[in-house]
Design a protein around this motif. Structure first.
Motif, PDB file in Angstrom:
ATOM      1  N   ALA A  29       0.902  -1.472   0.226  1.00  0.00           N
ATOM      2  CA  ALA A  29       0.362   0.406   0.149  1.00  0.00           C
ATOM      3  C   ALA A  29       0.995   0.804  -0.229  1.00  0.00           C
ATOM      4  CB  ALA A  29      -1.155  -0.320   1.069  1.00  0.00           C
ATOM      5  N   VAL A  30       0.151   2.243  -0.451  1.00  0.00           N
ATOM      6  CA  VAL A  30       0.885   3.705  -0.187  1.00  0.00           C
ATOM      7  C   VAL A  30       0.938   4.483   0.570  1.00  0.00           C
ATOM      8  CG1 VAL A  30       0.722   4.530  -2.725  1.00  0.00           C
ATOM      9  CG2 VAL A  30      -0.834   4.726  -1.157  1.00  0.00           C
ATOM     10  N   PRO A  37       4.844   2.169  -4.263  1.00  0.00           N
ATOM     11  CA  PRO A  37       5.816   1.586  -4.634  1.00  0.00           C
ATOM     12  C   PRO A  37       6.524   1.047  -6.068  1.00  0.00           C
ATOM     13  CG  PRO A  37       4.588   0.337  -3.253  1.00  0.00           C
ATOM     14  CD  PRO A  37       3.598   1.266  -3.522  1.00  0.00           C
ATOM     15  N   TRP A  38       5.217   0.497  -6.854  1.00  0.00           N
ATOM     16  CA  TRP A  38       5.758   0.842  -8.707  1.00  0.00           C
ATOM     17  C   TRP A  38       6.251   1.828  -8.595  1.00  0.00           C
ATOM     18  CZ3 TRP A  38       4.054   3.084 -12.763  1.00  0.00           C
ATOM     19  CH2 TRP A  38       4.067   1.966 -13.902  1.00  0.00           C
ATOM     20  N   ILE A  39       6.441   2.838  -8.298  1.00  0.00           N
ATOM     21  CA  ILE A  39       6.584   4.515  -9.005  1.00  0.00           C
ATOM     22  C   ILE A  39       8.074   4.160  -8.791  1.00  0.00           C
ATOM     23  CG2 ILE A  39       6.750   6.688  -8.858  1.00  0.00           C
ATOM     24  CD1 ILE A  39       3.525   6.779  -9.115  1.00  0.00           C
ATOM     25  N   LEU A  40       8.364   3.728  -7.288  1.00  0.00           N
ATOM     26  CA  LEU A  40       9.613   4.131  -6.798  1.00  0.00           C
ATOM     27  C   LEU A  40      10.462   3.302  -7.143  1.00  0.00           C
ATOM     28  CD1 LEU A  40       8.849   4.707  -2.938  1.00  0.00           C
ATOM     29  CD2 LEU A  40       9.998   6.472  -4.369  1.00  0.00           C
ATOM     30  N   LYS A  41      10.440   1.699  -7.479  1.00  0.00           N
ATOM     31  CA  LYS A  41      10.607   0.676  -8.610  1.00  0.00           C
ATOM     32  C   LYS A  41      11.329   1.151  -9.392  1.00  0.00           C
ATOM     33  CE  LYS A  41      10.736  -4.086  -8.543  1.00  0.00           C
ATOM     34  NZ  LYS A  41      10.330  -5.611  -8.215  1.00  0.00           N
ATOM     35  N   GLU A  42      10.032   1.889 -10.350  1.00  0.00           N
ATOM     36  CA  GLU A  42      10.243   1.995 -12.228  1.00  0.00           C
ATOM     37  C   GLU A  42      11.040   2.596 -12.274  1.00  0.00           C
ATOM     38  OE1 GLU A  42       9.577   0.384 -15.288  1.00  0.00           O
ATOM     39  OE2 GLU A  42       8.685  -1.002 -13.059  1.00  0.00           O
ATOM     40  N   VAL A  93      -3.395   1.831  13.260  1.00  0.00           N
ATOM     41  CA  VAL A  93      -1.710   1.347  12.419  1.00  0.00           C
ATOM     42  C   VAL A  93      -2.136   2.409  11.981  1.00  0.00           C
ATOM     43  CG1 VAL A  93      -1.297   0.439  10.309  1.00  0.00           C
ATOM     44  CG2 VAL A  93      -2.375  -1.208  11.851  1.00  0.00           C
ATOM     45  N   SER A  94      -0.736   3.324  11.590  1.00  0.00           N
ATOM     46  CA  SER A  94      -0.360   4.375  10.565  1.00  0.00           C
ATOM     47  C   SER A  94       0.858   3.768   9.941  1.00  0.00           C
ATOM     48  CB  SER A  94       0.893   5.622  11.519  1.00  0.00           C
ATOM     49  OG  SER A  94       0.363   6.176  12.674  1.00  0.00           O
ATOM     50  N   LEU A  95       0.083   4.753   8.538  1.00  0.00           N
ATOM     51  CA  LEU A  95       0.428   4.472   7.391  1.00  0.00           C
ATOM     52  C   LEU A  95       1.419   4.878   7.118  1.00  0.00           C
ATOM     53  CD1 LEU A  95      -2.458   4.159   4.801  1.00  0.00           C
ATOM     54  CD2 LEU A  95      -1.268   2.953   6.049  1.00  0.00           C
ATOM     55  N   THR A  96       2.593   4.552   7.208  1.00  0.00           N
ATOM     56  CA  THR A  96       3.911   5.598   6.665  1.00  0.00           C
ATOM     57  C   THR A  96       4.616   5.720   5.618  1.00  0.00           C
ATOM     58  OG1 THR A  96       5.022   4.806   9.096  1.00  0.00           O
ATOM     59  CG2 THR A  96       6.778   5.592   6.846  1.00  0.00           C
ATOM     60  N   SER A  97       5.260   5.994   5.009  1.00  0.00           N
ATOM     61  CA  SER A  97       5.398   6.762   3.766  1.00  0.00           C
ATOM     62  C   SER A  97       6.936   6.142   3.273  1.00  0.00           C
ATOM     63  CB  SER A  97       5.865   8.641   3.534  1.00  0.00           C
ATOM     64  OG  SER A  97       7.322   8.159   3.844  1.00  0.00           O
ATOM     65  N   ILE A  98       6.749   5.023   2.296  1.00  0.00           N
ATOM     66  CA  ILE A  98       7.474   4.098   1.512  1.00  0.00           C
ATOM     67  C   ILE A  98       8.906   4.171   2.051  1.00  0.00           C
ATOM     68  CG2 ILE A  98       8.433   2.126  -0.366  1.00  0.00           C
ATOM     69  CD1 ILE A  98       5.237   2.632  -0.977  1.00  0.00           C
TER      70      ILE A  98
END
Length: 127
Positions: A29-30, A37-42, A93-98
């Protein structure tokens, strides 16, 4: 022990960042920054130098970028027990940036990497 053998600070290289980004799980999840994560990977090659610079500045200043450290984004998840319809039976749960999660992983591995470099090679080992 020489000055070089001491772990006095952590310096993140663009190569480290690129390795971390290229092995990201694209299905995760973002975070609250909505960076996939797809954008970061690409875009790993293009982003690795800039992210390494941000990581090193954050480590030097002791502060994370504000968009990575936003506690406003919390949700309830992970059902514990009891009735599923009651919010008290879930934990927040906190969503933390990748990018922030990857910095945490680099920091967590730094002592291990340091020990492997200086102690694993035979330097400083006592028989």
């Amino acid at each position: 022990m020489t000055q070089d053998e001491r772990l006095t600070n952590i310096e993140v290289t663009s190569e480290e960042v690129m390795v971390k980004l290229t092995i990201l799980d694209e299905t995760k999840a973002v975070g609250q920054d909505n960076v996939s994560p797809w954008i970061l990977k690409e875009a790993a090659q293009a982003l690795s130098v800039r992210l390494a610079r941000i990581y090193n500045e954050s480590l030097m200043n002791g502060e994370l970028p504000s968009c990575w450290n936003d506690d406003k984004c919390k949700c309830l998840s992970n059902f514990q027990k009891g009735v599923k319809e009651e919010a008290l039976n879930y934990r927040p749960v906190s969503l933390t940036s990748i990018p922030c999660k990857e910095l945490e992983r680099i920091i967590r591995l730094s002592p291990v990497t340091h020990l492997n470099t200086y102690m694993g090679s035979g330097k400083g080992n006592h028989a």
